[in-house]
Design a protein around this motif. Structure first.
Motif, mmCIF file in Angstrom:
data_model
loop_
_atom_site.group_PDB
_atom_site.id
_atom_site.type_symbol
_atom_site.label_atom_id
_atom_site.label_comp_id
_atom_site.label_asym_id
_atom_site.label_seq_id
_atom_site.Cartn_x
_atom_site.Cartn_y
_atom_site.Cartn_z
ATOM 1 N N THR A 1 137.353 -53.962 65.229
ATOM 2 C CA THR A 1 136.518 -52.820 65.584
ATOM 3 C C THR A 1 135.397 -53.286 66.498
ATOM 4 O O THR A 1 135.226 -54.485 66.720
ATOM 5 C CB THR A 1 135.929 -52.181 64.325
ATOM 6 O OG1 THR A 1 135.109 -53.163 63.660
ATOM 7 C CG2 THR A 1 137.032 -51.735 63.369
ATOM 8 N N GLY A 2 134.602 -52.334 66.982
ATOM 9 C CA GLY A 2 133.479 -52.676 67.835
ATOM 10 C C GLY A 2 133.317 -51.696 68.970
ATOM 11 O O GLY A 2 134.112 -50.752 69.130
ATOM 12 N N PRO A 3 132.302 -51.891 69.794
ATOM 13 C CA PRO A 3 132.010 -50.938 70.874
ATOM 14 C C PRO A 3 133.057 -50.973 71.972
ATOM 15 O O PRO A 3 133.840 -51.914 72.095
ATOM 16 C CB PRO A 3 130.657 -51.421 71.390
ATOM 17 C CG PRO A 3 130.611 -52.877 71.052
ATOM 18 C CD PRO A 3 131.346 -53.009 69.763
ATOM 19 N N GLY B 1 135.594 -56.043 74.013
ATOM 20 C CA GLY B 1 136.532 -57.156 73.984
ATOM 21 C C GLY B 1 137.683 -56.969 73.022
ATOM 22 O O GLY B 1 138.485 -57.903 72.840
ATOM 23 N N LYS B 2 137.830 -55.781 72.413
ATOM 24 C CA LYS B 2 138.885 -55.586 71.417
ATOM 25 C C LYS B 2 140.272 -55.726 72.026
ATOM 26 O O LYS B 2 141.123 -56.463 71.519
ATOM 27 C CB LYS B 2 138.746 -54.189 70.780
ATOM 28 C CG LYS B 2 137.440 -53.961 70.027
ATOM 29 C CD LYS B 2 137.445 -52.668 69.257
ATOM 30 C CE LYS B 2 137.679 -51.444 70.138
ATOM 31 N NZ LYS B 2 136.630 -51.273 71.163
ATOM 32 N N THR B 3 140.524 -55.009 73.127
ATOM 33 C CA THR B 3 141.851 -55.046 73.735
ATOM 34 C C THR B 3 142.156 -56.425 74.312
ATOM 35 O O THR B 3 143.283 -56.921 74.214
ATOM 36 C CB THR B 3 141.957 -53.974 74.840
ATOM 37 O OG1 THR B 3 141.699 -52.690 74.263
ATOM 38 C CG2 THR B 3 143.342 -53.969 75.457
ATOM 39 N N VAL B 4 141.147 -57.061 74.901
ATOM 40 C CA VAL B 4 141.355 -58.412 75.441
ATOM 41 C C VAL B 4 141.718 -59.371 74.311
ATOM 42 O O VAL B 4 142.609 -60.221 74.458
ATOM 43 C CB VAL B 4 140.100 -58.894 76.193
ATOM 44 C CG1 VAL B 4 140.237 -60.364 76.570
ATOM 45 C CG2 VAL B 4 139.877 -58.058 77.431
ATOM 46 N N PRO C 1 133.185 -54.248 59.446
ATOM 47 C CA PRO C 1 133.574 -53.494 60.645
ATOM 48 C C PRO C 1 132.419 -53.418 61.634
ATOM 49 O O PRO C 1 131.244 -53.485 61.255
ATOM 50 C CB PRO C 1 133.918 -52.110 60.078
ATOM 51 C CG PRO C 1 133.104 -51.992 58.835
ATOM 52 C CD PRO C 1 133.015 -53.373 58.269
ATOM 53 N N GLY C 2 132.738 -53.281 62.895
ATOM 54 C CA GLY C 2 131.722 -53.147 63.925
ATOM 55 C C GLY C 2 131.513 -51.697 64.316
ATOM 56 O O GLY C 2 132.418 -50.871 64.234
ATOM 57 N N ARG C 3 130.299 -51.383 64.732
ATOM 58 C CA ARG C 3 130.010 -50.017 65.176
ATOM 59 C C ARG C 3 130.590 -49.762 66.556
ATOM 60 O O ARG C 3 130.641 -50.668 67.393
ATOM 61 C CB ARG C 3 128.508 -49.795 65.204
ATOM 62 C CG ARG C 3 127.879 -49.684 63.819
ATOM 63 C CD ARG C 3 126.468 -49.150 63.943
ATOM 64 N NE ARG C 3 125.590 -50.114 64.602
ATOM 65 C CZ ARG C 3 124.424 -49.784 65.161
ATOM 66 N NH1 ARG C 3 124.041 -48.521 65.198
ATOM 67 N NH2 ARG C 3 123.678 -50.709 65.715
ATOM 68 N N SER C 4 130.967 -48.513 66.802
ATOM 69 C CA SER C 4 131.516 -48.167 68.116
ATOM 70 C C SER C 4 130.431 -47.979 69.156
ATOM 71 O O SER C 4 130.680 -48.130 70.363
ATOM 72 C CB SER C 4 132.348 -46.888 68.010
ATOM 73 O OG SER C 4 133.475 -47.101 67.193
ATOM 74 N N LEU C 5 129.192 -47.633 68.716
ATOM 75 C CA LEU C 5 128.035 -47.499 69.622
ATOM 76 C C LEU C 5 128.272 -46.475 70.727
ATOM 77 O O LEU C 5 127.842 -46.677 71.872
ATOM 78 C CB LEU C 5 127.684 -48.862 70.246
ATOM 79 C CG LEU C 5 127.265 -49.975 69.277
ATOM 80 C CD1 LEU C 5 127.030 -51.269 70.055
ATOM 81 C CD2 LEU C 5 126.036 -49.590 68.505
ATOM 82 N N ALA C 6 128.975 -45.389 70.383
ATOM 83 C CA ALA C 6 129.243 -44.379 71.413
ATOM 84 C C ALA C 6 127.940 -43.806 71.965
ATOM 85 O O ALA C 6 127.775 -43.645 73.182
ATOM 86 C CB ALA C 6 130.112 -43.274 70.831
ATOM 87 N N PHE C 7 126.992 -43.482 71.082
ATOM 88 C CA PHE C 7 125.722 -42.896 71.529
ATOM 89 C C PHE C 7 124.922 -43.881 72.369
ATOM 90 O O PHE C 7 124.376 -43.534 73.425
ATOM 91 C CB PHE C 7 124.887 -42.451 70.318
ATOM 92 C CG PHE C 7 125.526 -41.356 69.503
ATOM 93 C CD1 PHE C 7 126.426 -40.473 70.085
ATOM 94 C CD2 PHE C 7 125.239 -41.212 68.154
ATOM 95 C CE1 PHE C 7 127.026 -39.460 69.328
ATOM 96 C CE2 PHE C 7 125.831 -40.211 67.407
ATOM 97 C CZ PHE C 7 126.729 -39.330 67.991
ATOM 98 N N GLU C 8 124.833 -45.109 71.903
ATOM 99 C CA GLU C 8 124.025 -46.106 72.607
ATOM 100 C C GLU C 8 124.604 -46.433 73.986
ATOM 101 O O GLU C 8 123.868 -46.538 74.972
ATOM 102 C CB GLU C 8 123.929 -47.379 71.759
ATOM 103 C CG GLU C 8 123.089 -47.252 70.498
ATOM 104 C CD GLU C 8 123.861 -46.600 69.353
ATOM 105 O OE1 GLU C 8 125.013 -46.179 69.578
ATOM 106 O OE2 GLU C 8 123.304 -46.504 68.245
#
Length: 836
Positions: free
Chosen positions: A351-353, A357-360, A503-510
């Motif tokens: 997970t993460g923003p 780097g998730k797909t990489v 889990p990592g935050r998606s940080l959509a708002f940020e």
């Protein structure tokens, strides 16, 4: 392996990069078919060969080369009677010569270090004779030389003569006054292989000859004068003879290679494999790759893994090195990431923003597995360890298709259905944004079910997601691990570092705010979240903050540990240096003391010899003899005593110690001694030591400040300063006064320390060795007995470090065996020791 997954992971671009490193067209063609293998033994063999190639190229060159048309030349050679043109033969000879050079280079290397390469080159055969024939027949420009055969030389000699004759004849027409005016131009040209003149059409009959055509305007005719027809005919015939002879020569050269068809095929095959190995090895050096260890189970341990297609050197090989805008710096290399999926974990949810780097990371995982199974080294840490998979599936990217009526979601589902049908264990399944493209609630539930399905079937699964339901599934399910990519808390820029366990935050708002979305929109979006979603986001934020603090503390601890380790190493080195210096100083001191003892002894011997000579002179002058021994008056004795005392005192002053002292320390090294208390005057009956003679005696009378002392039956009159009271004991007396000037007795040839404690025995042995060295003995025996062996070992330790011991060993059985140690001493100037 699934072809669609290979494309999704861009394995074809890795093949392109490796193929560009081939040295021959045959190697490049073989590398075009490079692909992952599924047999663990074959994978291990390929990886070992690559490692061997890397090691070889670190210290050797591989002089393999081949022309671009090598495959075409070998194809023509395979057809009986097929002619190869000179350039093809020359290129083929260069290829075979490079194989010979490569074989020599490998044979000169250590066979034990390169067994695989050595086995390959042993399959190559030498074509030295055939290569020499080709290179002596065809020059570097691809022309057959005159010396190729006597027939060719003769034909070309005649051809040159006829051509010269023809030029002379035609030149006469150009220079002739009667013929030159009929020519359009003063040139000789060629028409249909024959040399002709350019004649004006209106003067067609002025020069007899054969017309071979006219110019486009018809104003000029190409005329062959009758006088040159026969010459031209000869030239044409000779040229045909030349072509036939060249054909025969080339065919003979090709047939010489055809006769060794089996050897040629084996050699070409070995050379192709060598080229493949060196290309894989050079690619390993390009990416700073390592050979991963192969695990017997399904696991992936890739510390410090880097995506190879993000390495600038590889990008340049795959046609993407030109992406840099002029004036900008070269793109940085990839950030390493630790990827681990090992039993009992069967699935990893990343997970993460966005752009974090998730797909990489997902692509890196799949691509490095494919590379390892293709025999390629991977860009990771040396502790990398992976299993060998029968199937690798990757659902990455958007596969929507209008032509096939597939939406993004439908395309993903179609891929997953195909994976389900074709799954072969052990398997690796990579799912990017699993469950995305549809209703978030349903998509999250479907994604969790898909991951669980593949995990339960025994596949290793790695998936990426933004969905909270999937994050919850990963955090609460045994056998499933959650990991999140971090970000900078100030700028929300990704750090590309993966933290396991949360889990990592998606940080959509940020991220939306950072990219310029109006703040009002961001606040409105925050307000539209449910209380549960807001609470979860707050909890994740606190967890990430705690993790960052822990990571910072861990880094500080690691730094401090490294500092302490470095200090400990420094202190240990300093301690060793001090100990070595102390040992060196002790050794120097021992050698110096031994040398001083020998020098002092030599001086004392000189003094004694002088005293003997002096005493002999006095005896001769007095003419007094008694019982065969020289006897001196008391006055003469006093003179000799004073001379001896003065000489010994001088020696003691020079050597920094008092006469008769047995200590090895110099005056500069000894601490200053306390002033001795005044000695009591001797009295009758006292036992005294006569220092100047090294003897003891008894006082029998006192005469003022002089004492009459009986020594060995003789009486001497000595000053109080020349004697030292040592005891009050009676002693038998005699008559007469004599002085016996002689050397002190040599120490015995052996020392018995049986019954002594270890420290006492070592002290006695050390002093005994000093005495033996001064008396110039070369062999002594130390009797210590058998017992427990502790005394023998302690004495051996002392002898092993003694600078004046040459060798030592147990005595012969008939001379005491292991209960006696025989010591060979060396000269004081030589020093050194070695146990026998």
């Amino acid at each position: 392996m699934h072809e669609g997954s290979l494309r999704a992971l861009e394995f074809d671009r890795i093949v392109e990069a490796v193929r560009s490193l081939a040295l021959t067209p045959l190697g490049a063609a073989a590398l075009s078919g490079l692909g992952p293998q599924t047999d663990a033994r074959a994978v291990r063999t390929a990886l070992s060969a690559t490692t061997e190639g890397v090691t070889f190229l670190e210290s050797h060159d591989l002089p393999l080369q081949g022309p671009e048309d090598l495959e075409e030349a070998l194809g023509a050679l395979a057809i009986e009677g097929r002619l190869l043109d000179p350039r093809q033969l020359r290129g083929l000879a260069g290829f075979l010569a490079s194989i010979d050079a490569t074989r020599s280079a490998v044979r000169q290397a250590d066979a034990a270090s390169f067994p695989g390469l050595r086995a390959l080159v042993e399959g190559c055969r030498s074509f030295e004779r055939e290569v020499a024939d080709i290179q002596s027949t065809i020059d570097e420009q691809g022309e057959v030389v005159d010396r190729a055969s006597p027939e060719l030389r003769a034909i070309r000699d005649r051809l040159r003569k006829q051509r010269q004759r023809l030029r002379n004849t035609l030149a006469s027409f150009l220079r002739g006054r009667d013929t030159a005016r009929y020519l359009r131009e003063q040139v000789v040209t060629e028409r249909d292989g024959r040399f002709v003149l350019l004649v004006r059409s209106e003067h067609r009959g002025s020069i007899p000859g054969i017309v071979h055509g006219s110019s486009g305007s018809g104003a000029s005719l190409f005329l062959e004068p009758l006088s040159t027809v026969e010459i031209n005919n000869d030239i044409v015939a000779l040229e045909q003879d030349e072509a036939n002879e060249i054909r025969r020569i080339l065919l003979a050269l090709a047939n010489a290679l055809r006769k060794r068809g089996l050897d040629l095929r084996r050699t070409v095959s070995a050379a192709t494999e060598l080229d493949v190995i060196q290309a894989r090895a050079r690619f390993s050096r390009l990416v700073d790759g390592v050979e991963p260890a192969l695990a017997p189970d399904s696991r992936i341990e890739l510390p410090a893994a880097r995506h190879p297609l993000l390495i600038p050197a590889v990008r340049a090989r795959t046609g993407n090195g030109s992406d840099t805008v002029p004036g900008e710096s070269e793109p940085a290399g990839p950030v390493p990431v630790d990827i681990e999926i090992a039993p009992p974990t069967g699935a990893l949810v990343v997970t993460g923003p966005n752009t974090g780097g998730k797909t990489v990371a997902l692509k890196t995982t799949g691509l490095l597995i494919l590379m390892a199974q293709a025999g390629l080294h991977i860009p990771a840490a040396r502790s990398a360890r992976v299993g060998v998979f029968q199937s690798v599936f990757a659902d990455i990217g958007d596969d929507q298709s209008i032509a096939n009526s597939l939406s993004t979601f439908s395309g993903h589902v179609a891929h997953i259905v195909e994976m389900e049908e074709r799954l072969a264990l052990p398997a690796l399944v990579l799912l990017d944004e699993v469950g995305a493209g549809t209703d978030p609630t349903e998509g999250g539930a479907l994604g969790a079910a898909i991951v669980e399905r593949f995990r339960c079937r025994g596949a290793l699964v790695a998936a990426t997601t933004h969905d909270d339901l999937l994050k919850t599934y990963a955090s609460t399910t045994d056998g499933v691990t959650c990991a999140g990519f971090g970000f900078d808390p100030e700028t929300y820029a990704p750090t590309y570092r993966l933290a396991y366990g949360v889990p990592g935050r998606s940080l959509a708002f940020e991220i939306a705010s950072r990219l310029g979305l109006p703040a009002a929109v961001i606040e409105d979006a925050r307000g539209r979240r449910s209380a549960r979603e807001a609470k979860l986001a707050e909890h994740l934020a606190r967890t990430e903050k705690t993790l960052r603090e822990l990571e910072s503390a861990r880094a500080e601890v690691a730094t401090e540990r490294a500092r302490l380790t470095a200090e400990d190493s420094h202190l240990a080195a300093a301690r060793r240096e001090v100990e070595e210096r102390q040992a060196e100083l002790r050794d120097q001191l021992k050698r110096g003391v031994t040398a001083d003892i020998k020098a002092a002894r030599q001086e004392v011997d000189t003094i004694v010899a002088g005293l003997r000579a002096r005493a002999a002179d006095l005896v001769r002058q007095g003419g007094r003899r008694a019982a065969g021994r020289p006897k001196l008056s008391t006055g003469d004795t006093g003179d000799l005593r004073r001379e001896a005392t003065a000489a010994l005192a001088a020696v003691a002053d020079r050597r920094g110690r008092s006469p008769g002292a047995g200590s090895g320390a110099t005056a500069a090294e000894r601490p200053p001694a306390a002033s001795p208390a005044p000695a009591p005057p001797p009295s009758v009956g006292n036992r005294v030591a006569v220092e100047s003679l090294g003897m003891e005696g008894q006082v029998v009378a006192i005469h003022g400040r002089r004492a009459e002392v009986e020594v060995r039956g003789k009486r001497l009159r000595l000053g109080f300063a020349d004697v030292r009271v040592i005891a009050d004991a009676p002693a038998a007396g005699g008559g007469g006064v004599t002085v016996d000037v002689q050397r002190a007795d040599d120490p015995p040839a052996e020392l018995n320390v049986i019954g002594c404690r270890v420290d006492e025995a070592l002290s006695r042995v050390d002093k005994y060795l000093d005495q033996a060295i001064v008396s110039e003995q070369r062999q002594v025996r130390l009797i210590h007995g058998h017992g427990t062996g502790q005394l023998r070992k302690a004495i051996a330790g002392l002898l092993d470090g003694h600078p004046m011991v040459a060798t030592f060993a147990a005595a012969a059985p008939e001379q005491g065996g292991g209960g006696v140690t025989v010591v060979e001493l060396t000269d004081a100037d030589e020093g050194g020791n070695s146990p026998a």
